[in-house]
Motif scaffolding. Structure first.
Motif, short mmCIF file in Angstrom:
data_model
loop_
_atom_site.label_atom_id
_atom_site.label_comp_id
_atom_site.label_asym_id
_atom_site.label_seq_id
_atom_site.Cartn_x
_atom_site.Cartn_y
_atom_site.Cartn_z
N VAL A 132 30.68 78.20 17.61
CA VAL A 132 30.82 76.74 17.66
C VAL A 132 31.98 76.46 18.60
O VAL A 132 33.03 77.08 18.49
N LYS A 135 36.72 71.25 20.38
CA LYS A 135 37.67 70.79 21.38
C LYS A 135 39.09 70.74 20.83
O LYS A 135 40.03 71.06 21.50
N GLU A 139 38.62 69.08 14.85
CA GLU A 139 37.20 69.46 14.85
C GLU A 139 37.01 70.85 14.27
O GLU A 139 36.10 71.10 13.48
N TRP A 142 37.54 70.87 10.52
CA TRP A 142 36.40 70.27 9.84
C TRP A 142 35.23 71.25 9.80
O TRP A 142 34.59 71.45 8.76
N ALA A 143 34.97 71.87 10.96
CA ALA A 143 33.85 72.82 11.04
C ALA A 143 34.08 74.00 10.10
O ALA A 143 33.15 74.50 9.46
N GLU A 146 33.29 72.87 6.57
CA GLU A 146 31.84 72.77 6.38
C GLU A 146 31.25 74.16 6.22
O GLU A 146 30.39 74.40 5.38
N GLY A 147 31.72 75.08 7.07
CA GLY A 147 31.20 76.45 7.03
C GLY A 147 31.51 77.13 5.71
O GLY A 147 30.68 77.85 5.16
N LYS A 149 31.57 75.90 2.93
CA LYS A 149 30.69 75.41 1.86
C LYS A 149 29.36 76.15 1.86
O LYS A 149 28.63 76.10 0.88
N GLU A 159 39.61 79.16 15.49
CA GLU A 159 40.76 79.30 16.39
C GLU A 159 41.53 77.99 16.32
O GLU A 159 41.02 76.94 16.71
N LEU B 329 23.80 73.46 7.40
CA LEU B 329 25.13 73.58 8.01
C LEU B 329 25.04 73.35 9.52
O LEU B 329 25.83 72.60 10.09
N ARG B 332 24.65 69.74 10.22
CA ARG B 332 25.87 68.95 10.07
C ARG B 332 26.78 69.15 11.27
O ARG B 332 27.36 68.21 11.80
N LEU B 333 26.91 70.41 11.70
CA LEU B 333 27.77 70.70 12.85
C LEU B 333 27.22 70.04 14.11
O LEU B 333 27.96 69.42 14.88
N ARG B 336 27.64 66.22 14.15
CA ARG B 336 28.98 65.68 14.40
C ARG B 336 29.51 66.09 15.77
O ARG B 336 30.09 65.29 16.48
N LEU B 337 29.32 67.36 16.13
CA LEU B 337 29.92 67.86 17.37
C LEU B 337 28.95 67.79 18.55
O LEU B 337 29.37 67.82 19.69
N ARG B 341 27.12 72.26 21.27
CA ARG B 341 28.33 72.99 20.94
C ARG B 341 28.06 74.24 20.09
O ARG B 341 28.97 74.99 19.78
N LEU B 342 26.82 74.40 19.66
CA LEU B 342 26.49 75.54 18.80
C LEU B 342 25.71 76.57 19.61
O LEU B 342 24.93 76.22 20.46
N ALA B 343 25.94 77.83 19.31
CA ALA B 343 25.22 78.85 20.06
C ALA B 343 25.23 80.17 19.31
O ALA B 343 26.09 80.43 18.49
N ARG B 380 37.90 88.62 25.48
CA ARG B 380 37.93 87.30 26.10
C ARG B 380 37.48 87.43 27.54
O ARG B 380 38.06 88.21 28.30
#
Lengths: 282, 475
Positions: A132, A135, A139, A142-143, A146-147, A149, A159, B329, B332-333, B336-337, B341-343, B380
């Protein structure tokens, strides 16, 4: 000092150890150090497969359903590469219980700097990795909540740059409630902030500092456990050769445990260290 | 030139020249025509009209076509439903300042003719179309002015006059279009609407006697709509992939919000959760009088039984039963985002490191994915390799120092090179030029022990200074 491993102690001196174990239990329950029976029943701690380190931790491993902090040291405070590698080692041990949600600090999917091939080499299976891009800290937090849960996740890692006591307590409570293990990987953009922030108290069960060390092996770190609820801090030199699953771990600082004496493995280890030292001066 | 009722009363007629009109009425207000604006307004109006029926087609320049099949009973049971619906639609349009007429008929052509040429809101009962149209002028057939003129010259003024005529003769004289229009109006030829929006598969609507505006009212209504829609979906064994909530405001504006789901769902709590998170996007304005919830995209769902492994999700055996909570889940992500943004990382057979991982949809099936064994890779990887200043004693050797982000690093250990050849089969324009060059990658360690992945771009050329980049940081 009581032995860190109540189970091992049990076998040796039952009467005394039982009392200690009961006390430990009580303390753990009071502290709610992730050992409260969650929805999955009794939660077994996560082991790294490095006995020297695992044995140091209360209960013989890292508590599940709890919050842990991993931060880099030096340049890695910003880069978060060694810290990511160390976290990946733990996450790899948690993947049996479900996929891992990794919340990367990135403005978009394309800006994600986490490299799945690199994590794979730290034994984390990228097939069970969900990324995910967050930014901002709010955020990401919050994520994470949620995760946590989602009980079918194995672990959630976020991070995070700035984390205060309240936010970390929320995460710890969410991790406890769902039985999902939470990690915060601290990554700072500004070094001054890193120095100030890193000393702030947070409600994590363990706090780790990972510093890269000169080595000729695949990984070489100074692993510092700066805080451990129900246990003691410690510091180790940790190395692993290319392609090997064996860690070479050398106790560095703090009070060595009686139950975990330095073994005969030390000799090759020291060899590795002097080799590294040679590389440093050379 | 068009004119409003007051201008008409003063003798201004549509089609009149501006100069003539101004001669007649010197202080006439003349506005330039805005066909594009009119069309856009018509489309907005068509969207508004979806409150009456999901099948709405704008009929330029000035009409709207609604297929109200199966909708009228919502206004009143029995035959009076159509009457109520028409009266309601006309009243609402007039209250917004439109000068409208309307009609209901069994054919598109019939309704078009009746709405424009008969007096009062006409409802032509089934089977009575030809009789009702007989008295209307031929212009009501949606034919061009030349054809209408021609017919009138022959004394064929009313549609009824055409009924006894030989069709072949008419076609020969006026073309097939006339016959087609006549057949369409009478229901002898098929004609379909091309609706503005594709009709949703499932849709639930709720109207209110008193307009609502309070957030908790909107929330409660949404909840009811979700419950009803979920029940309907469940009955059809379908789950929603895309939902659209529309709020029809008393000022004619339609405020909408759309949500998507990662997997088809008919779970009311989950769907409502997704909607509730975005509910503030519904702007009640002066008040909402009607709300609808449509499942714009649905898929067949088979209820997940406990102990049953869902093969489409993730190859986790023990977790598969509870993995059903992963899709909510992800929703929801994504909600909102943003879904982008998910991958999930997927390996790609490419030697170019930044292409070796593709980011796929979060719940894509990965069972068959194999992650290859590669030489050491950083944890990274910078999305864009960053240029560095280096000092290398020999052009072909790794550097002894390099400067990255203004910090000088002294190299104490290096390993390499790992040569990455350009993918010549890719078009040169596809990315930065760098990817078209050979790269020599080095794993280097600085004095602190940090390890970096550097590369030299391009093959060694004596007369050219080699360019170096930092691409990643190792664990």
């Amino acid at each position: 000092m009581p032995e860190p491993d109540a189970l091992a102690a049990n076998q040796n001196r039952p009467a005394e150890a039982l009392g200690i174990a009961a006390l430990r239990d009580q303390v753990a329950r009071l502290e709610r150090a992730g050992t409260v029976p969650g929805p999955r029943g009794k939660l077994h701690p996560i082991t790294l497969g490095a006995p020297e380190l695992d044995r140091h931790l209360p209960g013989g491993g890292l508590s599940r359903g709890a919050l842990h902090e991993v931060a880099g040291a030096g340049a890695d405070r910003e880069q978060g590469a060694a810290a990511a590698g160390f976290a990946a080692l733990w996450l790899a041990r948690l993947q049996d219980s479900g996929p891992v949600l990794w919340i990367v600090r990135a403005g978009s999917r394309a800006a994600i700097d986490l490299h799945a091939h690199g994590l794979h080499q730290q034994r984390l299976d990228p097939k069970r990795l969900i990324l995910v891009a967050a930014k901002r800290d709010d955020e990401a937090l919050w994520a994470m909540e949620e995760g946590l849960k989602a009980k079918s996740l194995g672990a959630v890692l976020g991070e995070i740059e700035t984390l205060d006591l309240t936010a970390s307590r929320r995460l710890q409570l969410a991790a406890e409630a769902g039985g999902v293990t939470a990690f915060v990987l601290r990554r700072w953009r500004v070094m001054e902030r890193a120095t100030r922030d890193a000393a702030q108290p947070i409600a994590a069960v363990t706090r780790w500092r990972i510093a890269a060390l000169p080595t000729t092996q695949e990984i070489g770190w100074r692993v510092e456990l700066t805080r451990c609820r129900g246990g003691k801090p410690g510091s180790w030199i940790m190395e692993r050769a290319d392609g090997s699953d064996e860690f070479h771990i050398q106790w560095e600082r703090g009070q060595p445990e009686r139950a975990a004496p330095l073994s005969g493995d030390l000799a090759p280890l020291l060899g590795g260290r002097s080799l590294a030292a040679g590389a440093r001066t050379g | 030139m068009a004119a409003d009722p007051r201008a008409l009363a003063c003798g201004i007629a549509p089609g009149m020249g501006v100069a003539d009109a101004q001669a007649l009425l010197p202080d006439l207000l003349v506005l330039p025509a805005d066909p594009a604006g009119d069309l856009a307004a018509l489309h907005r109006l068509a969207e508004w009209a979806t409150r009456f029926s999901p099948l709405v087609a704008p009929d330029p320049d000035d009409g709207l076509m609604l297929d109200i099949t199966g909708c009228a009973h919502l206004w009143a049971p029995g035959d009076s439903g159509e009457e109520k619906l028409l009266a309601d639609a006309l009243r609402r349009l007039r209250s917004h300042g439109f000068d409208v007429t309307g009609a209901i008929a069994g054919t598109i052509g019939g309704a078009w003719a009746a709405a424009r040429f008969s007096t009062g809101g006409a409802i032509i009962p089934a089977g009575a179309v030809s009789g009702a149209l007989a008295a209307l002028p031929v212009q009501a057939l949606r034919i061009d002015a030349a054809t209408a003129d021609g017919l009138q010259r022959l004394g064929l003024r009313k549609i009824g006059d055409l009924y006894p005529m030989k069709r072949a003769g008419l076609a020969q004289r006026f073309g097939n279009a006339l016959i087609t229009r006549l057949d369409q109006a009478l229901g002898c030829a098929a004609e379909t609407l091309s609706p503005l929006l594709p009709p949703p598969e499932h849709r639930i609507g709720l109207g209110f006697g008193e307009p609502i505006a309070a957030p908790e009212q909107v929330r409660r209504v949404s909840e009811i709509l979700v419950e009803r829609l979920a029940r309907e979906l469940a009955e059809h064994q379908r789950g929603a992939r895309a939902l659209k909530l529309s709020a029809y405001r008393i000022d004619g504006v339609v405020s909408t919000l759309a949500i998507g789901t990662a997997r088809a769902s008919a779970e009311p709590r989950h769907l409502f959760h997704l909607i509730a998170e975005k509910l503030e996007r519904i702007d009640p304005g002066p008040g909402i009088e009607f709300m609808s919830l449509a499942a714009e995209r649905t898929e067949i769902v088979t209820p997940l039984q406990s102990g049953m492994i869902d093969p489409g999700l993730i190859d986790l055996d023990e977790a598969a039963v509870s993995a059903a909570d992963l899709a909510p889940l992800m929703d929801r992500l994504a909600n909102r985002l943003g879904p982008e943004r998910l991958a999930r990382p997927v390996p790609v057979e490419s030697h170019v490191p930044e292409r070796a991982v593709k980011l796929a949809a979060p719940l894509e099936d990965q069972k068959k994915t194999q992650w290859p064994k590669l030489p050491p890779r950083p944890t990274r990887l910078l999305p864009n390799p960053e240029p560095i200043e280096v000092m290398a004693p020999v052009p072909d050797d790794p550097p002894i120092t390099f400067r990255w982000r203004r910090i000088l690093h002294r190299v104490t250990w290096a390993e390499g090179p790992e040569r990455v050849a350009p993918e010549w089969w890719r078009p040169a324009s596809s990315d930065a030029n760098e990817s078209q060059e050979t790269r020599d990658y080095y794993r280097v360690q600085d004095e602190s022990g940090s390890r970096y992945w550097l590369y030299r771009a391009g093959l060694y050329q004596a007369e050219k200074q080699p360019r170096w980049f930092l691409h990643g940081v190792f664990a």
